[in-house]
Write a protein that holds these residues in place. Structure first.
Motif, mmCIF file in Angstrom:
data_model
loop_
_atom_site.group_PDB
_atom_site.id
_atom_site.type_symbol
_atom_site.label_atom_id
_atom_site.label_comp_id
_atom_site.label_asym_id
_atom_site.label_seq_id
_atom_site.Cartn_x
_atom_site.Cartn_y
_atom_site.Cartn_z
ATOM 1 N N ASP A 1 25.317 19.968 -12.222
ATOM 2 C CA ASP A 1 24.918 20.616 -13.528
ATOM 3 C C ASP A 1 23.765 21.394 -13.385
ATOM 4 O O ASP A 1 22.867 21.376 -13.021
ATOM 5 C CB ASP A 1 24.427 19.423 -14.448
ATOM 6 C CG ASP A 1 23.968 19.830 -15.773
ATOM 7 O OD1 ASP A 1 24.220 20.995 -16.206
ATOM 8 O OD2 ASP A 1 23.567 19.082 -16.583
ATOM 9 N N GLU B 1 25.946 25.944 -17.549
ATOM 10 C CA GLU B 1 25.556 25.140 -18.933
ATOM 11 C C GLU B 1 26.031 26.481 -20.052
ATOM 12 O O GLU B 1 26.026 26.185 -21.068
ATOM 13 C CB GLU B 1 24.439 24.721 -19.132
ATOM 14 C CG GLU B 1 24.115 23.110 -18.465
ATOM 15 C CD GLU B 1 22.933 22.510 -18.587
ATOM 16 O OE1 GLU B 1 21.898 23.200 -19.161
ATOM 17 O OE2 GLU B 1 22.625 21.457 -18.031
ATOM 18 N N MET C 1 27.608 19.960 -19.886
ATOM 19 C CA MET C 1 27.834 19.061 -18.859
ATOM 20 C C MET C 1 27.223 17.806 -19.265
ATOM 21 O O MET C 1 25.945 17.660 -19.828
ATOM 22 C CB MET C 1 27.120 19.564 -17.783
ATOM 23 C CG MET C 1 27.684 20.998 -17.168
ATOM 24 S SD MET C 1 29.230 20.961 -16.483
ATOM 25 C CE MET C 1 28.661 20.544 -15.014
ATOM 26 N N VAL C 2 27.815 16.628 -19.038
ATOM 27 C CA VAL C 2 27.199 15.267 -19.241
ATOM 28 C C VAL C 2 26.800 14.627 -17.753
ATOM 29 O O VAL C 2 27.809 14.488 -16.994
ATOM 30 C CB VAL C 2 28.144 14.470 -19.983
ATOM 31 C CG1 VAL C 2 27.830 12.713 -20.020
ATOM 32 C CG2 VAL C 2 28.638 14.941 -21.213
ATOM 33 N N THR C 3 25.472 14.467 -17.598
ATOM 34 C CA THR C 3 25.017 14.102 -16.423
ATOM 35 C C THR C 3 25.539 12.547 -15.946
ATOM 36 O O THR C 3 25.614 11.833 -16.846
ATOM 37 C CB THR C 3 23.680 14.280 -16.139
ATOM 38 O OG1 THR C 3 22.877 13.298 -16.931
ATOM 39 C CG2 THR C 3 23.139 15.504 -16.349
ATOM 40 N N GLY D 1 27.717 16.831 -13.309
ATOM 41 C CA GLY D 1 27.961 16.748 -14.806
ATOM 42 C C GLY D 1 29.646 16.714 -15.043
ATOM 43 O O GLY D 1 30.279 17.373 -14.266
ATOM 44 N N GLN E 1 29.214 11.474 -23.433
ATOM 45 C CA GLN E 1 27.672 10.841 -22.781
ATOM 46 C C GLN E 1 27.479 9.449 -23.324
ATOM 47 O O GLN E 1 26.977 8.696 -22.447
ATOM 48 C CB GLN E 1 26.792 11.777 -23.513
ATOM 49 C CG GLN E 1 25.312 11.654 -23.043
ATOM 50 C CD GLN E 1 24.539 10.542 -23.923
ATOM 51 O OE1 GLN E 1 24.730 10.388 -25.228
ATOM 52 N NE2 GLN E 1 23.377 9.838 -23.254
ATOM 53 N N SER F 1 22.114 8.926 -18.858
ATOM 54 C CA SER F 1 23.057 10.183 -18.808
ATOM 55 C C SER F 1 22.302 11.043 -20.004
ATOM 56 O O SER F 1 22.044 10.529 -20.875
ATOM 57 C CB SER F 1 24.401 9.677 -19.078
ATOM 58 O OG SER F 1 25.230 10.886 -19.313
ATOM 59 N N ASN G 1 23.520 18.268 -20.948
ATOM 60 C CA ASN G 1 23.035 19.667 -20.329
ATOM 61 C C ASN G 1 21.569 19.235 -19.735
ATOM 62 O O ASN G 1 20.575 20.069 -20.215
ATOM 63 C CB ASN G 1 22.939 20.595 -21.344
ATOM 64 C CG ASN G 1 24.377 21.104 -21.845
ATOM 65 O OD1 ASN G 1 25.293 21.148 -21.150
ATOM 66 N ND2 ASN G 1 24.509 21.599 -23.069
#
Length: 309
Positions: free
Chosen positions: A135, A140, A145-147, A259, A273, A302, A305
């Motif tokens: 990520d 982005e 992006m979902v970490t 991500g 997320q 989580s 971005n």
């Protein structure tokens, strides 16, 4: 990447390279949930129940299809790769299955060239990209992006470091990388400009680039290249699977989050997320990471971005 982007193919140079390629492409002990004393993550994923609040966030068209179509470049063990039968397995695959279950869906994980995944998301071919994407701020700009994981970069060489490679000075060396990865960008944007400033030759050709991570590894095993750069857990896994032919030099550096990639502004983003966070909270996440021996990259929270650079 610390995550990846793209790659060219190295023809196997002898039987030893072919055998190492096979071992790096599939790990039979990891493909079974019960082998080698590994946590039974498969049973855990099967037990994941849909979360009604998260299901309510899923767009109607995705809900009606009953599935999440996930793009993954299946050459990056232990994150995503193929077992002996050709089935796509790995940490990202298990997490994709668990995320889908939380959302009342099934994951349909499809093999794709790495650089084709984000365009595939933008064209609605895939709803998600789970393929060890770092990520970063640049990504982005075009996707959400979902970490879900932390990874760094690492360097490996032949066992015993016969070329006396200094991880802090790769100037003039032959270094294998996967095309389009964070490591490939690091060579082009940071390491080689630093070599020029120091009056030294740069890493040859801005790195010896390959389409498949397995070919990156084979380039060092075969002696074509002197070192390889990749994500830290990928390097660790490759070393384990190389039968003592590789070793890590230096320390892991440049740690950053992975991500899950989704279309920019997608209604799915908060649902995914929420699913990742729920899996972290209920312990499923840690069990999946333990199965693949990558617990060191676990996160507690989580975010959407959450790039650090």
């Amino acid at each position: 990447m610390t995550a990846r982007t793209q790659r060219t193919r190295l023809l196997a140079a002898g039987a030893v390279v072919a055998s190492v390629s096979l071992v790096l492409t599939a790990c039979s002990s990891s493909s079974s949930d019960d082998s080698g004393g590994a946590p039974n993550a498969g049973a855990t994923i099967s037990a994941v129940k849909a979360d009604d609040k998260l299901v309510a966030l899923v767009p109607a068209d995705v809900k009606s299809s009953g599935k999440l179509v996930v793009g993954a470049d299946a050459s990056y063990a232990p994150d995503e790769f193929k077992d002996d039968s050709g089935k796509i397995i790995g940490m990202d695959v298990d997490l994709a299955n668990a995320i889908a279950a939380k959302l009342g869906l099934k994951a349909d994980v499809q093999d794709s060239g790495f650089t084709a995944i984000i365009p595939g998301i933008q064209s609605n071919k895939f709803q998600l990209g789970m393929s060890s994407f770092t990520d970063n701020k640049e990504r982005e700009q075009i996707v959400d992006m979902v970490t879900y994981f932390n990874s760094g970069s690492a360097i490996a060489v032949k066992k015993g470091n016969p070329d006396k490679i200094d991880p802090n000075d790769l100037c003039g060396k032959k270094v294998a990388v996967q095309t389009g990865t964070t490591q490939a960008d690091e060579i082009k944007d940071t390491r080689n400009p630093d070599c020029v400033k120091a009056g030294k030759p740069g890493i040859q050709n801005d790195g010896d680039k390959f389409d498949l991570q397995t070919d990156v590894t084979n380039a060092v095993v075969s002696g074509r290249d002197q070192a390889l750069m990749a994500d830290s857990q990928v390097v660790d896994y490759a070393i384990k699977q190389s039968g003592g032919q590789l070793e890590k030099i230096g320390s892991t550096y440049g740690v950053a989050p992975y991500g899950v990639a989704l279309a920019k502004g997608s209604q799915l983003t908060p649902a995914v997320q929420g699913a990742v966070q729920s899996l972290i909270d209920d312990g499923t996440y840690k069990q999946i990471l333990a199965k693949w021996g990558v617990e060191a990259g676990a996160i507690d929270k989580s975010t959407i971005n959450g790039a650090v650079s």
